[in-house]
Design an enzyme around this catalytic site. Structure first.
Site: not given
Length: 306
Positions: A61, A63, A65-66, A138, A208, A266
């Site tokens: 996805h 976000h 942090d990914h 998510h 996530d 995570h």
């Protein structure tokens, strides 16, 4: 070789011991990244994974942090002379993400990047394995992935072959490769001396997500499930609100799916000093579980060689 290297295991924010999300699979020398949080290229250097053999990045996805590690990684690979194309897979509009990446930093890349939009149910067929795309739950559009190897040829029964008069050597190989052998006027069929096809290996990466039916079904009898376990069960309400999974919930899913090993990742920064609460609550449900640590490596053997 089928090795999983955990390059980043933190939830949302890096800590002094955990980088943001990035999991690498090395299958027979081909490298694949599942998510690529900031600093992933340095983690690859520390782990000595190399970059040249990286064929694909699978984004769960969008976000930060990914995905924030991708710009630096692709520019480093270009600087080092990479010319082989790179495929980046992910949810809808990943092709636009790739277009923006390619324009960052006024730096002309020396290799082609292809962005490929995916939907739940898609299957990416590769040589000897497939990537199955899983719908997850998510706070933004998200996907999980299952790497499923093709079935392998059954075991060769050497004793039976010799009983049938087949001499050791090239004829053994022919039979094991599915070829019919003519010997002294007799026909020896592969199925006479080769057992049933054997399963390959299967690993599942949840990204996530809340516990969901897509991951559950994809994980049936998996050799390895890598699952979001951001929080412990005393943070259940926050897990639901933030659309993450508790360690206990991940363990319950692994148990129901019959997976062989569960790895929790995570991990929220609230457990920076002690992951015991996560490990203990998961172990109370499912025995073969590990909390991932950065630089941890796991070999995934064939199911019949455990």
């Amino acid at each position: 070789m089928f090795r999983v290297i955990f390059l980043g295991t933190a939830g949302s924010l890096p800590t002094k011991d955990r980088n943001t999300s990035a999991t690498m699979v090395n299958r027979e020398g081909e490298l694949m990244l599942f998510d690529c949080g900031e600093g992933t290229q340095q983690q690859m250097m520390r782990a000595k994974t190399g970059m040249k053999a990286l064929s694909s990045i699978f984004i769960s996805h969008f976000h930060a942090d990914h995905i924030l590690g991708i710009p630096g990684l692709i520019q480093t690979m270009s600087f080092h002379g990479r010319t082989e194309p790179l495929k980046i897979y992910g949810p809808h509009r990943v092709h636009e993400f790739v277009r923006i990446l390619s324009a960052l930093g006024y730096y002309k890349l020396r290799f082609e990047i292809e962005g490929i939009d995916l939907e739940a149910g898609d299957i990416i067929k590769r040589d000897g394995y497939s990537i199955h795309v899983i719908g997850t739950e998510h706070s933004v559009p998200s996907l999980g992935y299952a790497l499923v190897e093709d079935k392998r040829t059954g075991k060769f029964n050497r004793e039976k072959a010799m009983e049938l008069g087949v001499p050791p050597g090239p004829l053994f190989s022919k039979l094991h490769n599915g070829e019919v052998v003519e010997l002294d006027g007799r026909t020896i069929l592969p199925e006479d001396v080769v057992g049933d096809a054997r399963p390959g290996r299967k690993i599942v990466y949840s990204g996530d997500t809340r516990p969901c039916s897509g991951i559950l079904e994809a994980s049936r009898d998996a050799d390895l499930l890598i699952h979001d376990a951001t929080l412990s069960k005393d943070q259940q309400e926050w897990a639901i609100e933030s659309m993450h999974t508790t360690a206990e919930e991940a363990a319950l899913l692994a148990k129901e799916a019959g997976v062989k090993q569960l790895i929790l990742t995570h991990i929220s920064s609230r457990y920076s000093d002690d992951v015991t609460p996560l490990l203990e609550e998961a172990k109370a449900v499912f025995g073969n579980v590990i909390v991932a640590e950065d630089m941890m490596e796991i070999e995934v053997p064939y199911p019949d060689k455990k």
